[in-house]
Scaffold this active site. Structure first.
Site, PDB file in Angstrom:
ATOM      1  CB  THR A 117      -0.925  -0.010   1.243  1.00 16.25           C
ATOM      2  OG1 THR A 117      -1.796  -1.121   1.110  1.00 16.25           O
ATOM      3  CG2 THR A 117      -1.740   1.246   1.355  1.00 16.25           C
TER       4      THR A 117
ATOM      5  CE  LYS B  82      -1.732  -5.929   8.606  1.00 11.61           C
ATOM      6  NZ  LYS B  82      -1.850  -5.838   7.145  1.00 11.61           N
TER       7      LYS B  82
ATOM      8  CB  THR C 139       1.355  -3.758   6.516  1.00 10.58           C
ATOM      9  OG1 THR C 139       0.080  -4.034   5.938  1.00 10.58           O
ATOM     10  CG2 THR C 139       1.673  -2.296   6.420  1.00 10.58           C
ATOM     11  CG  ASP C 140      -0.953  -8.408   4.169  1.00 13.87           C
ATOM     12  OD1 ASP C 140      -1.343  -7.397   4.789  1.00 13.87           O
ATOM     13  OD2 ASP C 140      -1.650  -9.013   3.345  1.00 13.87           O
TER      14      ASP C 140
HETATM   15  N1  GLU Z   1      -1.571  -7.062   1.267  1.00 15.02           N
HETATM   16  C1  GLU Z   1      -0.682  -6.127   0.677  1.00 15.02           C
HETATM   17  C2  GLU Z   1       0.719  -6.205   1.237  1.00 15.02           C
HETATM   18  O1  GLU Z   1       0.958  -6.560   2.358  1.00 15.02           O
HETATM   19  C3  GLU Z   1      -1.177  -4.728   0.741  1.00 15.02           C
HETATM   20  C4  GLU Z   1      -1.461  -4.264   2.146  1.00 15.02           C
HETATM   21  C5  GLU Z   1      -0.394  -3.389   2.703  1.00 15.02           C
HETATM   22  O2  GLU Z   1       0.508  -2.867   2.050  1.00 15.02           O
HETATM   23  O3  GLU Z   1      -0.463  -3.197   3.877  1.00 15.02           O
HETATM   24  O4  GLU Z   1       1.609  -5.917   0.487  1.00 15.02           O
END
Ligand code: GLU
Length: 441
Positions: free
Chosen positions: A110, A265, A186-187
């Site tokens: 994101t 997370k 973030t995942d």
């Molecule tokens: N699920 C995706 C990732 O971890 C997008 C969510 C995000 O960036 O937090 O890359």
């Protein structure tokens, strides 16, 4: 007749209304319903499965809504000038003498995404210059340089990407930059931060992972504040740790800096999703200042740097569950995996019925390490007979190491040695703050 890309997904009466208004996906439109109700937003494409009677609009607050078709609906295109917010890359800033040199490496997620106004998707297509254009104040914090390593969602990462990230960061360390920021989804950011903690031990500069829970087109986005804190830590922190910079709470004021091997997370969407587990954050960023929170940190300028970016794909992370069958373990063994991290129940247990299978696998020289699926605390396999029996057959308790970190570490360790005693020894030796001091019972 197939659809052209115009008005993608719209059919029937809804398509006719949109066509006669001369609008297309990506246009800023105003929908008037009856006398009074007006909705302004960007027309989005409609996915095949959605109800055909709806017009999908992205509101200025970033949320998509479906406006149900009614006979009294009117659609009008708004002025060209207000449509499709443009991301104009800034001119390359001239270096300001005295500011630290910080490099931002984009990997996706994101934070490195922007809304695609043609299709409505959030796409990992943001270039490094875009990051700078969205947050101009970054230019007064550091002399920035930015590059895209890859643009993937972090759930698509593998040990190979960890290796690529570590190698890229090492190149920047050798070029003499003062800090590196890694923009990451973030995942699985916790996994990658742990991976780089083992691949780049005692580095001479801070290596700061940063992400965003909300995309930058939303008013509640955490991209800018997180990124500013990350650049500040990369350029100015007295410590040189692999760490994660994310919101500490719901306000925009405090960003917590977590150790790369101790962070998880914990929330799907909240901006303060990241927490240090079984330990305190190493620092906080507030109002432009860094507040260091621990003493046991690797100092900037360290000359004990070890670079080793190899990872094995023969490690497994397995969550124990009631009813788990021994066949799962046997399958993993038969597929040639060389190490298993079990997320056991409570103090570090699995069902007794699995013990003979585990013993067989251990006798074949496969490493089996035990962590806990409890959020907090450390494993202690001496309390109950199941734990003691697991110890007896050679399962290695991994103290308070996070299961994800244990898995990443095992993947790194298996790429260093095939000797089982050495594997055990390395797994139990703290290399990057991954094992906490034993608390007084
Ligand atoms: N699920 C995706 C990732 O971890 C997008 C969510 C995000 O960036 O937090 O890359």
């Amino acid at each position: 007749m197939g659809f052209s890309s115009r008005l993608e997904g719209y059919t029937g009466r809804v398509r006719e209304v949109l066509e006669s208004a001369g609008v297309d996906v990506g246009d800023e439109i105003e929908i008037t319903i009856g006398e009074h109700e007006k909705i302004k937003g960007v027309l989005m494409s409609r996915y095949e499965l959605a109800d055909p009677e709806y017009i999908v609009v992205k509101l200025p607050n970033g949320y998509n809504i479906g406006v149900r078709f009614r006979e009294n609906i009117q659609v009008r295109k708004l002025l060209e000038e207000v449509k499709k917010p443009a991301f104009r890359p800034p001119e390359k800033a001239r270096p300001i003498p005295g500011l630290p040199r910080v490099t931002i490496v984009g990997t996706g997620g994101t934070i490195a995404s922007r809304i695609d106004y043609r299709t409505g998707a959030v796409r990992p297509v943001l270039t490094a210059e875009d990051l700078l254009s969205i947050i101009p104040e970054l230019a007064s914090i550091a002399n920035l340089d930015a590059s895209i390593l890859f643009s993937i969602f972090s759930e698509d990462m593998t040990p190979n990407e960890w290796s690529m990230m570590a190698t890229r960061v090492d190149e920047y360390i050798r070029r003499g930059v003062d800090g590196v920021v890694i923009a990451h989804g973030t995942d699985t950011m916790g996994y990658s931060a742990a991976a780089l903690s083992f691949a780049l031990q005692k580095p001479p500069i801070p290596i700061v992972f940063v992400g965003a829970q909300r995309s930058s087109d939303r008013p509640s986005s955490d991209s800018a504040t997180n990124l500013i804190a990350a650049v500040k830590v990369a350029g100015y922190a007295p410590f040189a740790e692999v760490c994660v910079a994310m919101h500490d709470n719901h306000s925009d004021e405090v960003i917590a800096i977590h150790r790369g091997t101790r962070v998880r997370k914990n929330h799907t969407s909240s901006r303060d999703a990241f927490k240090s587990i079984n330990t305190e954050p190493i620092a906080f960023y507030k109002n432009g200042e860094i507040y260091v929170n621990r003493k046991d940190l690797n100092n900037r300028g360290s000359n004990q740097y070890i670079f080793n970016p190899k990872f094995s794909d023969k490690a497994v992370l397995l969550k124990f569950f009631p009813g788990m069958s021994h066949e799962i373990l046997e399958d993993i063994w038969m597929k040639g995996y060389r190490g298993i991290i079990i997320e056991g129940s409570g103090l570090g247990h699995v069902a007794r019925r699995l013990i003979p299978t585990l013993e067989k696998i251990l006798k074949d020289g496969v490493f089996i390490g035990m962590t806990s699926q409890c959020m907090y605390g450390r494993v202690n396999m001496r309390v109950y007979s199941t734990g003691r029996d697991l110890l007896k057959i050679g399962v290695t308790p991994l103290d308070d190491m996070l299961p994800e970190t244990a898995y990443v570490k095992l993947s790194w360790v298996l790429a260093q040695t095939t000797e089982i005693e050495e594997i055990k020894n390395l797994m139990l030796t703290p290399l990057a703050g991954e094992i906490g001091e034993r608390s007084i019972p």
